[in-house]
Design a protein around this motif. Structure first.
Motif, PDB file in Angstrom:
ATOM      1  N   GLY A  35       0.829  -1.578  -0.026  1.00 39.44           N
ATOM      2  CA  GLY A  35       0.254  -0.133   0.305  1.00 39.44           C
ATOM      3  C   GLY A  35       1.350   1.283   0.021  1.00 39.44           C
ATOM      4  N   MET A  36      -0.085   1.929  -0.513  1.00 44.43           N
ATOM      5  CA  MET A  36       1.725   3.961   0.333  1.00 44.43           C
ATOM      6  C   MET A  36       0.661   4.808   1.217  1.00 44.43           C
ATOM      7  N   LYS A  37       1.703   5.728   1.410  1.00 45.39           N
ATOM      8  CA  LYS A  37       1.417   6.047   2.769  1.00 45.39           C
ATOM      9  C   LYS A  37       1.399   7.101   2.729  1.00 45.39           C
ATOM     10  N   THR A  38       0.162   7.960   3.016  1.00 42.07           N
ATOM     11  CA  THR A  38       0.130   9.290   2.822  1.00 42.07           C
ATOM     12  C   THR A  38       0.879   9.922   3.478  1.00 42.07           C
ATOM     13  N   SER A  39       0.658  11.425   4.006  1.00 43.32           N
ATOM     14  CA  SER A  39       1.387  11.666   4.952  1.00 43.32           C
ATOM     15  C   SER A  39       0.535  12.410   6.101  1.00 43.32           C
ATOM     16  N   ILE A  43      -3.365   4.256   5.014  1.00 45.57           N
ATOM     17  CA  ILE A  43      -2.271   3.774   3.707  1.00 45.57           C
ATOM     18  C   ILE A  43      -3.106   2.936   2.867  1.00 45.57           C
ATOM     19  N   LEU A  44      -3.628   3.557   1.309  1.00 40.08           N
ATOM     20  CA  LEU A  44      -3.624   3.020   0.601  1.00 40.08           C
ATOM     21  C   LEU A  44      -3.345   1.710  -0.109  1.00 40.08           C
ATOM     22  N   VAL A  45      -4.674   0.666  -0.061  1.00 44.67           N
ATOM     23  CA  VAL A  45      -4.342   0.596  -1.281  1.00 44.67           C
ATOM     24  C   VAL A  45      -5.677  -0.450  -2.173  1.00 44.67           C
ATOM     25  N   PRO A  46      -5.575  -0.479  -3.494  1.00 44.07           N
ATOM     26  CA  PRO A  46      -4.124  -0.319  -4.084  1.00 44.07           C
ATOM     27  C   PRO A  46      -3.521   1.137  -3.631  1.00 44.07           C
ATOM     28  N   PRO A  47      -2.109   1.088  -4.174  1.00 41.83           N
ATOM     29  CA  PRO A  47      -1.122   2.373  -3.908  1.00 41.83           C
ATOM     30  C   PRO A  47      -1.948   2.898  -5.430  1.00 41.83           C
ATOM     31  N   ASN A  50      -0.473   9.858  -6.419  1.00 44.42           N
ATOM     32  CA  ASN A  50      -0.411  11.229  -5.655  1.00 44.42           C
ATOM     33  C   ASN A  50      -1.341  10.507  -4.245  1.00 44.42           C
ATOM     34  N   ASP A  51      -1.447  11.859  -3.449  1.00 45.98           N
ATOM     35  CA  ASP A  51      -2.591  12.030  -2.741  1.00 45.98           C
ATOM     36  C   ASP A  51      -3.480  12.481  -3.157  1.00 45.98           C
ATOM     37  N   PRO A  52      -4.538  11.195  -2.845  1.00 44.84           N
ATOM     38  CA  PRO A  52      -5.538  11.517  -3.014  1.00 44.84           C
ATOM     39  C   PRO A  52      -6.511  13.459  -2.316  1.00 44.84           C
ATOM     40  N   THR A  57       2.705  14.235  -4.274  1.00 47.36           N
ATOM     41  CA  THR A  57       3.550  12.720  -4.584  1.00 47.36           C
ATOM     42  C   THR A  57       3.730  11.980  -3.872  1.00 47.36           C
ATOM     43  N   LEU A  58       3.512  10.712  -3.641  1.00 48.44           N
ATOM     44  CA  LEU A  58       3.984   9.766  -3.133  1.00 48.44           C
ATOM     45  C   LEU A  58       5.309   8.402  -3.340  1.00 48.44           C
ATOM     46  N   SER A  59       5.388   7.772  -1.777  1.00 44.54           N
ATOM     47  CA  SER A  59       6.632   7.019  -2.431  1.00 44.54           C
ATOM     48  C   SER A  59       7.232   6.453  -1.512  1.00 44.54           C
ATOM     49  N   GLU A  60       6.421   6.809  -0.217  1.00 35.93           N
ATOM     50  CA  GLU A  60       5.873   5.321   1.084  1.00 35.93           C
ATOM     51  C   GLU A  60       5.669   4.083   0.605  1.00 35.93           C
ATOM     52  N   MET A  61       6.432   3.707  -0.043  1.00 40.74           N
ATOM     53  CA  MET A  61       4.980   1.992   0.011  1.00 40.74           C
ATOM     54  C   MET A  61       6.187   0.741   1.640  1.00 40.74           C
ATOM     55  N   VAL A  62       3.881   0.582   1.616  1.00 37.55           N
ATOM     56  CA  VAL A  62       4.568   0.100   2.972  1.00 37.55           C
ATOM     57  C   VAL A  62       3.336  -1.700   2.779  1.00 37.55           C
ATOM     58  N   ALA A  63       4.225  -2.781   3.322  1.00 33.11           N
ATOM     59  CA  ALA A  63       3.396  -3.889   3.308  1.00 33.11           C
ATOM     60  C   ALA A  63       1.962  -3.727   4.014  1.00 33.11           C
ATOM     61  N   VAL A  64       0.995  -4.732   4.188  1.00 32.79           N
ATOM     62  CA  VAL A  64      -0.304  -4.949   4.538  1.00 32.79           C
ATOM     63  C   VAL A  64      -0.539  -6.485   4.233  1.00 32.79           C
ATOM     64  N   GLY A  65      -1.757  -6.908   5.343  1.00 35.64           N
ATOM     65  CA  GLY A  65      -1.814  -8.602   4.837  1.00 35.64           C
ATOM     66  C   GLY A  65      -2.406  -8.828   4.037  1.00 35.64           C
ATOM     67  N   ASP A  66      -2.722 -10.402   3.708  1.00 34.77           N
ATOM     68  CA  ASP A  66      -3.067 -10.881   2.614  1.00 34.77           C
ATOM     69  C   ASP A  66      -4.304 -11.262   3.150  1.00 34.77           C
TER      70      ASP A  66
END
Lengths: 151, 168
Positions: A35-39, A43-47, A50-52, A57-66
């Protein structure tokens, strides 16, 4: 009776996915959701790229559960040829553990039908053995067995 | 459809996103009659009751917007009005290059059909060339214009420009 004939119009597009979706798809191939972490810390999934909310511009990606929770769903009793499953299934928005948004996928309830579906139910990804970096690397989500639930 | 499998340690940069639409097309009443006649080695047209023009295949008159009348028998002889010589290979091509594709006004018709011209060197193709249909044997005919293998020169003298200038 008028003559008829089959007619197929097909474009075999292969599109570039960009850096962010590319990472997401690479994650799927490696059997994990990113997912993508916003400021603001969501955490947005799918990433998105850009921050909605702010457009930055966003770039910090983090793993979430399945595994996660079905937030809404729609039952398909008669699947069509191009549907991901050739048995009755649900389109569902699934909010994965650790994510703040839900992503669209399908739920296979196994034996039984629509009565097995409910908003708020827990589901877990069933991964394909052979993955290519596509959303279909997740074959479907399945109801999480009660003993597997950890809260 | 297959995609070369990306290496397991490389980031994913592309994905297949095919668009596929499957239709069942209907020939409609007029073209069903037209294609039925093609199997029998005949060509049908339709005459506009308003402007009197004969269209092949029959269809609603595009100028007057009215239904055409009758199945008008049309000759399988005609004249090349314009043509193009195809010299460039492309996918799915079945003809040997170079070959000629032409607008052909059949005798009795007011609009051209489009078909292959064979039996002539591509460099000898010309406006006014008289041609005739080279039909496939009856057993090989299907409800398609490919039931005419090609149009071939009749050997008659070329048609004078004035005789087909209205049909370009």
């Amino acid at each position: 009776m008028a003559l008829t004939a089959p007619y197929v119009l097909e474009y075999t597009y292969r599109r570039s996915v960009g850096p962010v979706v590319g990472q997401f798809l690479t994650g799927l191939r490696d059997q994990k959701f990113l997912g993508m972490k916003t400021s603001s810390g969501r955490i947005l999934v799918p990433p998105p790229e850009n921050d909605p909310e702010t457009g930055e511009t966003l770039s910090e990606m983090v793993a979430v559960g399945d595994a996660g929770v079905v937030t809404t769903w729609s039952w398909v009793s008669a699947p069509r040829k191009n549907h991901p499953l050739q048995k009755p299934f649900a389109w569902a928005l699934v909010k994965l553990d650790g994510a703040d948004t839900a992503m669209l996928h399908v739920v296979d309830v196994g034996e039984g039908g629509m009565e097995k579906m409910s908003t708020g139910m827990r589901v877990r990804a069933r991964w394909k053995a052979e993955r290519i970096g596509h959303v279909t690397d997740v074959a479907c989500f399945e109801p999480e067995s009660p003993q597997a639930v950890t809260r | 459809m297959s995609e070369p499998k990306p290496k397991q340690d490389e980031p994913i940069k592309r994905m297949l996103a095919p668009v596929r639409l499957e239709f069942t097309v209907s020939a409609g009443r007029d073209k069903t009659a037209f294609l039925g006649a093609i199997i029998e080695g005949r060509i049908l047209g339709g005459r506009c009751p308003s402007c009197r023009k004969v269209y092949v295949p029959p269809r609603g008159c595009p100028t007057c917007g009215v239904e055409m009348v009758g199945d008008i028998p049309i000759s399988d002889h005609g004249v090349v009005t314009t043509f193009c010589t195809v010299s460039i290979p492309f996918e799915g091509q079945t003809m040997k290059l170079p070959y000629v594709y032409a607008s052909i006004v059949l005798d009795g018709a007011d609009v051209p059909i489009f078909h292959l011209v064979d039996g002539i060197d591509a460099k000898d193709a010309r406006m006014g060339l008289r041609v005739r249909a080279d039909w496939r044997p009856p057993a090989e005919r299907k409800p398609t214009m490919e039931s005419i293998r090609a149009f071939v020169p009749t050997g008659e003298p070329d048609a004078a420009f004035d005789t087909y200038k209205e049909h370009l």
